[in-house]
Write a protein that holds these residues in place. Sequence first.
Motif, PDB file in Angstrom:
ATOM      1  N   GLU A  36      11.319  13.864 -13.714  1.00  0.00           N
ATOM      2  CA  GLU A  36      10.236  14.736 -13.242  1.00  0.00           C
ATOM      3  C   GLU A  36      10.678  15.612 -12.071  1.00  0.00           C
ATOM      4  OE1 GLU A  36       6.226  13.095 -12.892  1.00  0.00           O
ATOM      5  OE2 GLU A  36       6.999  11.175 -13.584  1.00  0.00           O
ATOM      6  N   GLY A  84      -3.521  15.060   4.152  1.00  0.00           N
ATOM      7  CA  GLY A  84      -3.834  15.314   5.554  1.00  0.00           C
ATOM      8  C   GLY A  84      -5.044  14.528   6.039  1.00  0.00           C
ATOM      9  N   LEU A 124       0.616   5.134  -1.364  1.00  0.00           N
ATOM     10  CA  LEU A 124       0.308   6.199  -0.403  1.00  0.00           C
ATOM     11  C   LEU A 124       1.346   7.308  -0.380  1.00  0.00           C
ATOM     12  CD1 LEU A 124      -0.907   4.171   2.717  1.00  0.00           C
ATOM     13  CD2 LEU A 124      -2.289   5.357   1.029  1.00  0.00           C
ATOM     14  N   GLY A 158      12.429  19.626 -14.117  1.00  0.00           N
ATOM     15  CA  GLY A 158      12.057  20.286 -15.371  1.00  0.00           C
ATOM     16  C   GLY A 158      10.597  20.683 -15.446  1.00  0.00           C
ATOM     17  N   LYS A 159       9.722  19.847 -14.941  1.00  0.00           N
ATOM     18  CA  LYS A 159       8.304  20.133 -15.161  1.00  0.00           C
ATOM     19  C   LYS A 159       7.776  21.285 -14.315  1.00  0.00           C
ATOM     20  CE  LYS A 159       6.186  16.662 -12.136  1.00  0.00           C
ATOM     21  NZ  LYS A 159       5.372  15.436 -12.115  1.00  0.00           N
ATOM     22  N   PHE A 160       8.619  21.817 -13.459  1.00  0.00           N
ATOM     23  CA  PHE A 160       8.194  22.967 -12.652  1.00  0.00           C
ATOM     24  C   PHE A 160       8.677  24.303 -13.212  1.00  0.00           C
ATOM     25  CE2 PHE A 160       8.364  19.328  -9.705  1.00  0.00           C
ATOM     26  CZ  PHE A 160       7.005  19.265  -9.432  1.00  0.00           C
ATOM     27  N   MET A 161       9.288  24.266 -14.403  1.00  0.00           N
ATOM     28  CA  MET A 161       9.904  25.486 -14.938  1.00  0.00           C
ATOM     29  C   MET A 161       8.885  26.415 -15.594  1.00  0.00           C
ATOM     30  SD  MET A 161      13.518  23.990 -16.316  1.00  0.00           S
ATOM     31  CE  MET A 161      14.837  23.515 -15.167  1.00  0.00           C
ATOM     32  N   ILE A 162       7.919  26.855 -14.838  1.00  0.00           N
ATOM     33  CA  ILE A 162       6.917  27.820 -15.320  1.00  0.00           C
ATOM     34  C   ILE A 162       6.280  28.472 -14.099  1.00  0.00           C
ATOM     35  CG2 ILE A 162       5.021  26.118 -15.422  1.00  0.00           C
ATOM     36  CD1 ILE A 162       5.601  28.965 -17.939  1.00  0.00           C
ATOM     37  N   ASN A 163       6.048  29.756 -14.186  1.00  0.00           N
ATOM     38  CA  ASN A 163       5.333  30.487 -13.120  1.00  0.00           C
ATOM     39  C   ASN A 163       6.012  30.421 -11.754  1.00  0.00           C
ATOM     40  OD1 ASN A 163       3.353  31.214 -14.921  1.00  0.00           O
ATOM     41  ND2 ASN A 163       1.963  29.570 -14.347  1.00  0.00           N
ATOM     42  N   ASP A 207       0.821  -1.222   0.000  1.00  0.00           N
ATOM     43  CA  ASP A 207       0.000   0.000   0.000  1.00  0.00           C
ATOM     44  C   ASP A 207       0.851   1.266   0.000  1.00  0.00           C
ATOM     45  OD1 ASP A 207      -2.318  -1.409  -0.004  1.00  0.00           O
ATOM     46  OD2 ASP A 207      -2.746  -1.144   2.119  1.00  0.00           O
ATOM     47  N   ASN A 210       4.403  11.003 -11.745  1.00  0.00           N
ATOM     48  CA  ASN A 210       3.370  10.368 -12.548  1.00  0.00           C
ATOM     49  C   ASN A 210       3.874   9.068 -13.160  1.00  0.00           C
ATOM     50  OD1 ASN A 210       1.134  12.316 -12.492  1.00  0.00           O
ATOM     51  ND2 ASN A 210       2.640  13.681 -13.401  1.00  0.00           N
ATOM     52  N   ASN A 211       5.178   9.026 -13.455  1.00  0.00           N
ATOM     53  CA  ASN A 211       5.733   7.824 -14.070  1.00  0.00           C
ATOM     54  C   ASN A 211       5.656   6.606 -13.165  1.00  0.00           C
ATOM     55  OD1 ASN A 211       6.851   8.223 -16.790  1.00  0.00           O
ATOM     56  ND2 ASN A 211       7.949   9.911 -15.832  1.00  0.00           N
TER      57      ASN A 211
END
Lengths: 379, 379, 379, 379
Positions: free
Chosen positions: C332, C86, C68, C335-340, C64, C74-75
Amino acid sequence: MGDRFLKIRENSEQLCKPLMIEDYSLQASEFVSPPKWHLAHSTWFWEEFVLTKYVENYVLYNEDFHFLYNSYYNNVGKRVLRPARGLMSRPTVAEVYKYRKYVTAAVIAFLNTNPKKEILDIIEIGINHEEQHQELLVYDIKYILGNQPTFPVYQDSFKTKVISHAAGFIKIDAGLYQIGHQGNGFCFDNELESHKVYVNDFEISNTLVTNQEYLDFILAGGYGNFNFWHDDGWSWINSNKIEAPLYWYKIESEWWNYTLNGLEKVVLDLPVMHISFYEAFAYSEWKGCRLPTEFEWEIASDKFQWGQLWEWTNSAYLAYPGFSKSPGALGEYNGKFMINQMILRGASVATPEGHSRKTYRNFFPPDMRWQFGGLRLVK
Amino acid sequence: MGDRFLKIRENSEQLCKPLMIEDYSLQASEFVSPPKWHLAHSTWFWEEFVLTKYVENYVLYNEDFHFLYNSYYNNVGKRVLRPARGLMSRPTVAEVYKYRKYVTAAVIAFLNTNPKKEILDIIEIGINHEEQHQELLVYDIKYILGNQPTFPVYQDSFKTKVISHAAGFIKIDAGLYQIGHQGNGFCFDNELESHKVYVNDFEISNTLVTNQEYLDFILAGGYGNFNFWHDDGWSWINSNKIEAPLYWYKIESEWWNYTLNGLEKVVLDLPVMHISFYEAFAYSEWKGCRLPTEFEWEIASDKFQWGQLWEWTNSAYLAYPGFSKSPGALGEYNGKFMINQMILRGASVATPEGHSRKTYRNFFPPDMRWQFGGLRLVK
Amino acid sequence: MGDRFLKIRENSEQLCKPLMIEDYSLQASEFVSPPKWHLAHSTWFWEEFVLTKYVENYVLYNEDFHFLYNSYYNNVGKRVLRPARGLMSRPTVAEVYKYRKYVTAAVIAFLNTNPKKEILDIIEIGINHEEQHQELLVYDIKYILGNQPTFPVYQDSFKTKVISHAAGFIKIDAGLYQIGHQGNGFCFDNELESHKVYVNDFEISNTLVTNQEYLDFILAGGYGNFNFWHDDGWSWINSNKIEAPLYWYKIESEWWNYTLNGLEKVVLDLPVMHISFYEAFAYSEWKGCRLPTEFEWEIASDKFQWGQLWEWTNSAYLAYPGFSKSPGALGEYNGKFMINQMILRGASVATPEGHSRKTYRNFFPPDMRWQFGGLRLVK
Amino acid sequence: MGDRFLKIRENSEQLCKPLMIEDYSLQASEFVSPPKWHLAHSTWFWEEFVLTKYVENYVLYNEDFHFLYNSYYNNVGKRVLRPARGLMSRPTVAEVYKYRKYVTAAVIAFLNTNPKKEILDIIEIGINHEEQHQELLVYDIKYILGNQPTFPVYQDSFKTKVISHAAGFIKIDAGLYQIGHQGNGFCFDNELESHKVYVNDFEISNTLVTNQEYLDFILAGGYGNFNFWHDDGWSWINSNKIEAPLYWYKIESEWWNYTLNGLEKVVLDLPVMHISFYEAFAYSEWKGCRLPTEFEWEIASDKFQWGQLWEWTNSAYLAYPGFSKSPGALGEYNGKFMINQMILRGASVATPEGHSRKTYRNFFPPDMRWQFGGLRLVK
């Protein structure tokens, strides 16, 4: 019936005469529909429930309109969702008037074929339906114009009158009373079946609460004291920062309100209007009184004047004993709204002539205020 | 009364025995309160309405708790807003148990001084208040555990029983009936005044609707046919993607449901539970029946077994004739919730012993499902 | 490496020593994770990226947990959505510590088999990953405790120091500079490739802005003058009613702030912390200065002290020339956070020892304030 | 300058010629403004920044308009909030045209007085401002008409052309380049100061990505594979159920798109348009390429054709070195938007003639798609 039908169709258009083309397509809030939509939807109703059903080889004015102007009849197929009604600048106003003309002529032609009783009953519903939309048109036009920074004038009409007779309470004796519609005249399904209701003794006011009286409640801090409010009502006034009836504005320590005739000073002798159920309830708590039930209202209604404003009652909108929905799409007319709404009784200055009766059950969610509604106390 | 008081205090704590410390502070949804909060709030109630009022020189256990554990009594000052109840890991569980012990002892000491009748009446309210929270504790514990990916077991208790007797309808004659609480026993203010209600003939089922019957509704596409639903209900199931009662999960084409004993296959003979008013109504429409009014339920209740599950009625939660709120903060107990809620009658397996009577009026908004509620049909 | 690994594992647990069991499962806001989750997730990382990949016949502690305690990979399959972290009171704290013990032992056993260089590289990432979560743990613990009405004390640690040297500006000459990580030491993928950047002449402060200086901005009406703010920032402070740094409270005209040692008066000489990018920018505008770019910061960093607080730069988080993501799930990581998001440089008192370097690129959305961040001016 | 001014004023009105009166007041989304608003606001700008400032005794056309048609200039006082722009049916379209006529005449009269250079500079800004609104007008008209169920035709204009030359990549050498606007011609403040930027070697495509190429991405499952997307972008496509560019509709397995000429089949050879930055980025990831930085674009722009569509870059919208805002309200023109937006370079078929240059920096949030934007790859 042809003359009555023509008159009703004409009345809807008369209501829009003072509008500019720009006013027709606006949807100022999710619960408001654009005037153009009312004109088209009340026409769609005739096409959908009369012409396509009973006129052989009837040719739709435009197939798209079937989809565009359905309101909430799931049985009749796909429909434009309510909040998107204001995104349609097309068809144009001129086109919608053409649509009305086409359909009106077709219904008249059909009426000349002497349709049988059961079809005339549907025509009767169609007339009452269009009358209901006429009243909504007035509410919506007021809301659209009254929420613009320039407060444009509609016209000097649909005015309430000052209550001139002395205020007092009428006593009604406890007992079993017959409630609901009786006889052969038209009524909506929600007024049936007529049934017995037992009520205790009560006293009901012979006047509506006035602006002056309501202002006393405001000045006494009524909007700031949770003891007068439902828990939901208290959340509602606080999260929406509500401190006075809809359309009221305090300008340099004086109260003004938007009327169909533009922004005017609040006339203190007039009945207070544009208040929610929550506000009506809170006012009555503050006053040490209560709102009537819809049964008390109906029982006492022959003994006072009514018809200026719809009157909030403390009855929830529920089915009468023996209530049964019509089969098919018309069954969606009333029954499916019988939850989370409160009953208003009477009629208003915006109600079309001949559209009111003492058994009529109007209903709105407890936070709605744009309808022409006020209140009467019971003790 | 001291023994009864002690028993009630003990019962609240027994309910939490199977919990881990981690479980006590969670707030799994806005309408759910953490178990620790229930334990503390039902203690606060005694301090607020009894000890600080009637015990001379009473020393508060902790001044902060006055603020922390108020629920919705605006009259008693500031309070922690409902959605923030789950953000408090402190005071700890151990601290809350100490608080309970301190207050329980103080109330017992006070009871030994032989307080007068009117104070005993408030004690009675306090006991009933704590009993109500005991039932809510069961609902909330189930919700907290039942929404975790691991479906932890609470304990094998609060189980409903299979309905073993033959199903049938009981006929009740039209007539004037006396409704509401009579006599000297305890009741809440909303059960008063006792008054007359006229009802037509009706027939009411002698059994609750079962899981099997409800499953038939699901299999017949009940959740996909708008004709059975209120307009609000239809929006609600669609925007929340609801297709079965709360806690039901379809696993490889079989229906399971979370129980306080963990995830189990749905037992078809048990009464269906954890459905909203919208679902109860839709089921009854599909079945060609209807829900009873709360008056019909009360009148017929001596003629059938009840007490396994609260039963949705088609009555809105409104004041009885002559209803009057208590003065002060206790007046907030019931009256301010009389809007947008529907009545449930009866009791459930989670209702504390001795806390039920046929005039008891429970109420929830029409979309609530975490309470132990089911339905019974009328035709 | 085994010793370093053990030390890092031990450090994570040390950070939680002052917590009560009740504190471990709370999620005080969507961007905050419960301490228990950090302890478990940093353990999951080892299981997922090392043990299940490289240890033959490795037996998962509990299947599990795979589901959890995934965070955003995502991969690696399904995962518990962030806002639901929470809602899990189970597994318990004790269980999570057992999980840690099991996995720590397994990694140590694996390290004793002398894994090859490319696996050690992943171990190095795992260590850095757990160090990052140690810093987040401090932020989250502060947020969880600092948002409770009782302001509980964590412990007297992670304190910033008063800046004692004279304030002044350091001049840097225009020119081509080498930016990004060079050499064989560990760095994250976002610090690569090292590349040339041309900068103009600039002068950068040798001190962080202090509470006193920031208070001057507040007193000068800085939060009320839109000219200093980004349009988004102005909306943000107005819709969230922000008038001071996070954790600041004005009590009877004096400013207090929550620290890990409880509620204390704001110490004016300390560097201001817990401000958003919007606030840092507005302050610099008011001061007639600006924030450094991340390149300017890196170039000048050898010439001033840093490491007390992360420092907002006016650089957006974007890929360096030649940036390439790792294959598979570790790609992941960044790289995938390179915006805003905006870059912060430096380190804070909550950064684990040895985890900082001048090329390190930290990043947060411009409205985040719970990290230990401050600002330094450029003119 | 008078002639140029008159031409620009005339152009704005020409763009609205194909509209019906009903179309002018609609606001189809919060980021869209009604055409009437553009016509009035671009007029307000002249009154606000030229006539009331420099013409002695200038009489405002209407005092209310000062309030009604401010867009985002906080320095100029209260303003109608953006989402409420679509609630104004008044002033009418005819009235707005009168307003335009009055102001145009007043500006021409003023120009005849030979104002000095610094005022002509503001006139130049006003012209460029109105040109920007002309381009927005095209976007907004397309959005308003393209979101109606009947897909009305605007006119057969603003069409992109098929890219006829062979696709290939252009090599650019590493080095220091001069970026930003130089010389005396008009530019916006965000194009300054001109400064040096070092770039590595790169290769940039000489064509825009076509509909065919983008369709390949769709067919390859690009919208369903998170590896190509930013984390924010992945949330965005999932919560908005986005599966293709804006205005694309799949009708019976064929792709159609709304154009200003109505609903048409997607022409595969045309450059793909109406995609967000997220989509442009995901496409480039899938292709194993990347987007250019704005500096790379500017450096290479002399070597390829541009001007059909704005081209997304991977540069965030940030200040150039030495950037300084104009004093007063015009300082709000650009600087306050330098957060959370990405740069687009080039121009589009909807850009007014003479309004483009290679240093022009357009910018939008990464999820905006209604602008005429496409993409070009770098490897």
